[in-house]
Design a protein around this motif. Structure first.
Motif, PDB file in Angstrom:
ATOM      1  N   CYS A  21     -58.304 -37.264 -51.345  1.00  0.00           N
ATOM      2  CA  CYS A  21     -58.965 -38.525 -51.016  1.00  0.00           C
ATOM      3  C   CYS A  21     -58.242 -39.152 -49.840  1.00  0.00           C
ATOM      4  O   CYS A  21     -58.850 -39.776 -48.996  1.00  0.00           O
ATOM      5  CB  CYS A  21     -58.929 -39.467 -52.218  1.00  0.00           C
ATOM      6  N   VAL A  22     -56.932 -39.027 -49.815  1.00  0.00           N
ATOM      7  CA  VAL A  22     -56.137 -39.390 -48.658  1.00  0.00           C
ATOM      8  C   VAL A  22     -55.124 -38.274 -48.473  1.00  0.00           C
ATOM      9  O   VAL A  22     -55.337 -37.169 -48.938  1.00  0.00           O
ATOM     10  CB  VAL A  22     -55.447 -40.758 -48.845  1.00  0.00           C
ATOM     11  N   ALA A  23     -54.032 -38.561 -47.809  1.00  0.00           N
ATOM     12  CA  ALA A  23     -53.183 -37.474 -47.343  1.00  0.00           C
ATOM     13  C   ALA A  23     -52.508 -36.681 -48.443  1.00  0.00           C
ATOM     14  O   ALA A  23     -52.351 -35.484 -48.341  1.00  0.00           O
ATOM     15  CB  ALA A  23     -52.114 -38.027 -46.407  1.00  0.00           C
ATOM     16  N   TYR A 321     -55.503 -48.193 -49.583  1.00  0.00           N
ATOM     17  CA  TYR A 321     -56.799 -47.687 -50.053  1.00  0.00           C
ATOM     18  C   TYR A 321     -56.800 -47.527 -51.564  1.00  0.00           C
ATOM     19  O   TYR A 321     -57.724 -47.975 -52.252  1.00  0.00           O
ATOM     20  CB  TYR A 321     -57.120 -46.356 -49.384  1.00  0.00           C
ATOM     21  N   GLU A 322     -55.764 -46.899 -52.097  1.00  0.00           N
ATOM     22  CA  GLU A 322     -55.733 -46.637 -53.530  1.00  0.00           C
ATOM     23  C   GLU A 322     -55.409 -47.889 -54.344  1.00  0.00           C
ATOM     24  O   GLU A 322     -55.519 -47.874 -55.568  1.00  0.00           O
ATOM     25  CB  GLU A 322     -54.748 -45.522 -53.835  1.00  0.00           C
ATOM     26  N   SER A 323     -55.038 -48.958 -53.660  1.00  0.00           N
ATOM     27  CA  SER A 323     -54.817 -50.233 -54.334  1.00  0.00           C
ATOM     28  C   SER A 323     -56.052 -51.116 -54.260  1.00  0.00           C
ATOM     29  O   SER A 323     -55.996 -52.301 -54.602  1.00  0.00           O
ATOM     30  CB  SER A 323     -53.614 -50.962 -53.705  1.00  0.00           C
ATOM     31  N   GLY A 324     -57.166 -50.544 -53.821  1.00  0.00           N
ATOM     32  CA  GLY A 324     -58.424 -51.279 -53.768  1.00  0.00           C
ATOM     33  C   GLY A 324     -58.635 -52.091 -52.508  1.00  0.00           C
ATOM     34  O   GLY A 324     -59.538 -52.931 -52.456  1.00  0.00           O
ATOM     35  N   THR A 327     -60.788 -51.631 -46.768  1.00  0.00           N
ATOM     36  CA  THR A 327     -60.971 -52.075 -45.383  1.00  0.00           C
ATOM     37  C   THR A 327     -59.624 -52.336 -44.704  1.00  0.00           C
ATOM     38  O   THR A 327     -59.481 -52.099 -43.496  1.00  0.00           O
ATOM     39  CB  THR A 327     -61.843 -53.339 -45.322  1.00  0.00           C
ATOM     40  N   ALA A 328     -58.634 -52.798 -45.460  1.00  0.00           N
ATOM     41  CA  ALA A 328     -57.299 -53.027 -44.891  1.00  0.00           C
ATOM     42  C   ALA A 328     -56.625 -51.710 -44.523  1.00  0.00           C
ATOM     43  O   ALA A 328     -55.709 -51.683 -43.694  1.00  0.00           O
ATOM     44  CB  ALA A 328     -56.436 -53.799 -45.872  1.00  0.00           C
ATOM     45  N   ALA A 329     -57.093 -50.616 -45.138  1.00  0.00           N
ATOM     46  CA  ALA A 329     -56.503 -49.305 -44.867  1.00  0.00           C
ATOM     47  C   ALA A 329     -56.993 -48.717 -43.551  1.00  0.00           C
ATOM     48  O   ALA A 329     -56.402 -47.756 -43.039  1.00  0.00           O
ATOM     49  CB  ALA A 329     -56.815 -48.342 -46.011  1.00  0.00           C
ATOM     50  N   ILE A 330     -58.051 -49.266 -42.988  1.00  0.00           N
ATOM     51  CA  ILE A 330     -58.650 -48.686 -41.782  1.00  0.00           C
ATOM     52  C   ILE A 330     -57.667 -48.670 -40.619  1.00  0.00           C
ATOM     53  O   ILE A 330     -57.504 -47.644 -39.938  1.00  0.00           O
ATOM     54  CB  ILE A 330     -59.941 -49.442 -41.392  1.00  0.00           C
ATOM     55  N   GLN A 352     -63.035 -42.054 -44.903  1.00  0.00           N
ATOM     56  CA  GLN A 352     -63.154 -42.614 -46.241  1.00  0.00           C
ATOM     57  C   GLN A 352     -62.916 -44.120 -46.230  1.00  0.00           C
ATOM     58  O   GLN A 352     -63.657 -44.886 -46.861  1.00  0.00           O
ATOM     59  CB  GLN A 352     -62.134 -41.940 -47.157  1.00  0.00           C
ATOM     60  N   ALA A 353     -61.881 -44.549 -45.498  1.00  0.00           N
ATOM     61  CA  ALA A 353     -61.599 -45.985 -45.410  1.00  0.00           C
ATOM     62  C   ALA A 353     -62.720 -46.710 -44.669  1.00  0.00           C
ATOM     63  O   ALA A 353     -63.125 -47.815 -45.062  1.00  0.00           O
ATOM     64  CB  ALA A 353     -60.264 -46.208 -44.703  1.00  0.00           C
ATOM     65  N   THR A 354     -63.230 -46.086 -43.626  1.00  0.00           N
ATOM     66  CA  THR A 354     -64.303 -46.697 -42.831  1.00  0.00           C
ATOM     67  C   THR A 354     -65.543 -46.954 -43.676  1.00  0.00           C
ATOM     68  O   THR A 354     -66.222 -47.978 -43.516  1.00  0.00           O
ATOM     69  CB  THR A 354     -64.657 -45.795 -41.632  1.00  0.00           C
TER      70      THR A 354
END
Length: 467
Positions: A21-23, A321-324, A327-330, A352-354
């Motif tokens: 899902c992420v790295a 991202y995994e903390s909900g 959008t801040a993860a972008i 995924q973040a986008t």
């Protein structure tokens, strides 16, 4: 469907990629899993590629897999695949020790020891990998119950022995390892140190030995012969560079942060330890403890020290991202990709973040990122899942069906892949490359399903879908 070793590895690769899902990710589906992480993979590649070239192998033809297992083990399979347990990476005190083991495994490949190994051992191990792979694939495909049943009948990676080599093959692989280290201007002393560290394994019963030494029998004669070869090489006293040591420690810290319990991490890396590896491990441990504030504080301190390090930005994106906070993860995900352009896992992470913005104007951006990633990793089933989602959001249902066919094909669910490919074909224009690719999937699926029916005997009177 019966899998040969090549398709088995493709399925395992798809399983690992689907977890991303992420790295950095690992499955917890009652079986050991494969880990994916851009930073760790790059570090291992930097350690391994010169050795592969020294052995006359093309680095692009050898795949390296990280098995999420705390036991000490490493093994190779047909098709030039090297598997390293996370426990082995964590147990290696220096890069040179890890390189020595990798060089030894490379020696098994170049020496043809896999082909010569006992067929029964290889078949049994292959059957376990197939069962675990198909079980996880079923879970990923949404067939949780079926997947659990399959996994229930397969053993865990860590509980099985890999190929057992003869002492003759082990000695030969040692000499190959020393030769490859010598050709690359490195010391072969690391492999000796590794063997010496676990020399007690020589007198333990087979059941009590680490998995590595059950499959790779150790002996004093082997160590003595290897020591003599390394002493004569002229490179015995060459040590790892500070940069290599740093990368090794950062790789280990990241693994410990994700794989060890937070209490273990805090004990190993107390707050008084302000080194980069310690802060790295604590950033992950805090995240796992749902302590977002201190997690971000630790990773931001690392970013302040190394603003051009893509992996610090990558980890921050994952934490958010995994903390909900999708959008801040972008922004950190975008920065990571800017610093490491073209990385497929980072492209998927940003896509995924986008998608979390749910802004139709962002859908084409996510689509472009996913297509770029899938050009490089066509078996990334999670990438296909996201691409199908993007197509669906844009009202392109026929392309969504095609992407879903690719997703099922990547995880080895041939029957479902054929079903969705056929549905996509019925709606897509014949001049599109997706139509032609869907046609290829149908042809391959028909062939494999027909072979499966042939092995099982006459076609049943009542049709059914089988994995």
């Amino acid at each position: 469907m019966t899998l040969n070793y090549k398709s088995m590895i493709s399925s395992l690769r798809a399983l690992a990629l689907a977890m991303c899902c992420v790295a950095f990710a690992a499955t917890q589906a009652h079986a050991q899993s494969l880990l994916r992480d851009t930073e760790i993979e790059e570090t291992l590649r930097e350690f391994t590629d010169p050795i592969l070239r020294a052995g006359g192998l093309s680095p692009s033809s050898v795949d390296i897999y990280i098995v999420n297992d705390p036991s000490l083990n490493a093994f190779v399979t047909r098709g030039q695949n090297i598997f390293l347990h996370s426990g082995l990476i964590l147990e290696a005190d220096t890069p040179n020790q890890l390189k020595g083991v990798i060089a030894h495994e490379t020696g098994h490949i170049t020496g043809g020891h896999i082909v010569r190994s006992d067929y029964g051992n290889r078949s049994a191990y292959g059957s376990m990998l197939i069962a675990a792979g198909v079980g996880l694939a079923a879970i990923l495909a949404g067939e949780g119950q079926a997947g659990a049943l399959i996994l229930g009948g397969s053993q865990q990676f860590g509980a099985l022995e890999a190929l057992s080599y003869s002492r003759v093959n082990e000695s030969a692989a040692d000499q190959y390892a020393a030769e490859y280290m010598e050709r690359t201007g490195q010391s072969g002393a690391g492999l000796i140190e590794f063997f010496e560290k676990f020399r007690a394994q020589e007198v333990l019963s087979q059941a009590r030995r680490y998995p590595y030494f059950r499959g790779h029998p150790l002996s004093s004669d082997r160590i003595d012969a290897l020591r003599e070869r390394v002493r004569d090489s002229g490179y015995e006293d060459i040590t790892d560079t500070p940069e290599e040591m740093h990368k090794h420690k950062m790789m280990q810290a990241k693994l410990r942060g994700f794989l060890d319990g937070p209490a273990q991490v805090y004990s190993r890396f107390p707050l008084s330890d302000q080194t980069k590896p310690a802060r790295y491990a604590r950033a992950v441990a805090n995240f796992k403890q749902a302590d977002l504030r201190n997690s971000i504080k630790e990773i931001d301190s690392l970013i302040a020290d190394e603003p051009e390090n893509p992996y610090f930005h990558e980890l921050k994106a994952q934490i958010l991202y995994e903390s909900g906070q999708g959008t801040a993860a972008i922004e950190p995900a975008r920065r990571a990709l800017e610093l490491k352009p073209g990385s497929p896992l980072l492209e998927i992470a940003l896509a995924q973040a986008t998608l979390q913005t749910r802004d139709p104007g962002d859908f084409p951006k996510a689509e472009a990122l996913l297509k770029s990633a899938l050009q490089k990793e066509s078996s990334n089933s999670y990438g296909w899942y996201l691409l199908a989602d993007v197509y669906e959001r844009q009202g392109q249902t026929s392309l969504a069906k095609y992407a879903t066919a690719e997703r099922f094909y990547a995880i080895g669910d041939i029957a479902s892949a054929r079903s969705f490919a056929q549905r996509a074909q019925e709606e897509l224009s014949r001049d599109l490359p997706q139509w032609r690719r869907a046609s290829d999937i149908i042809v391959v699926a028909d062939t494999q399903l027909a072979q499966k029916r042939g092995r099982r005997g006459p076609k049943p009177l009542v049709s059914f879908t089988s994995r």
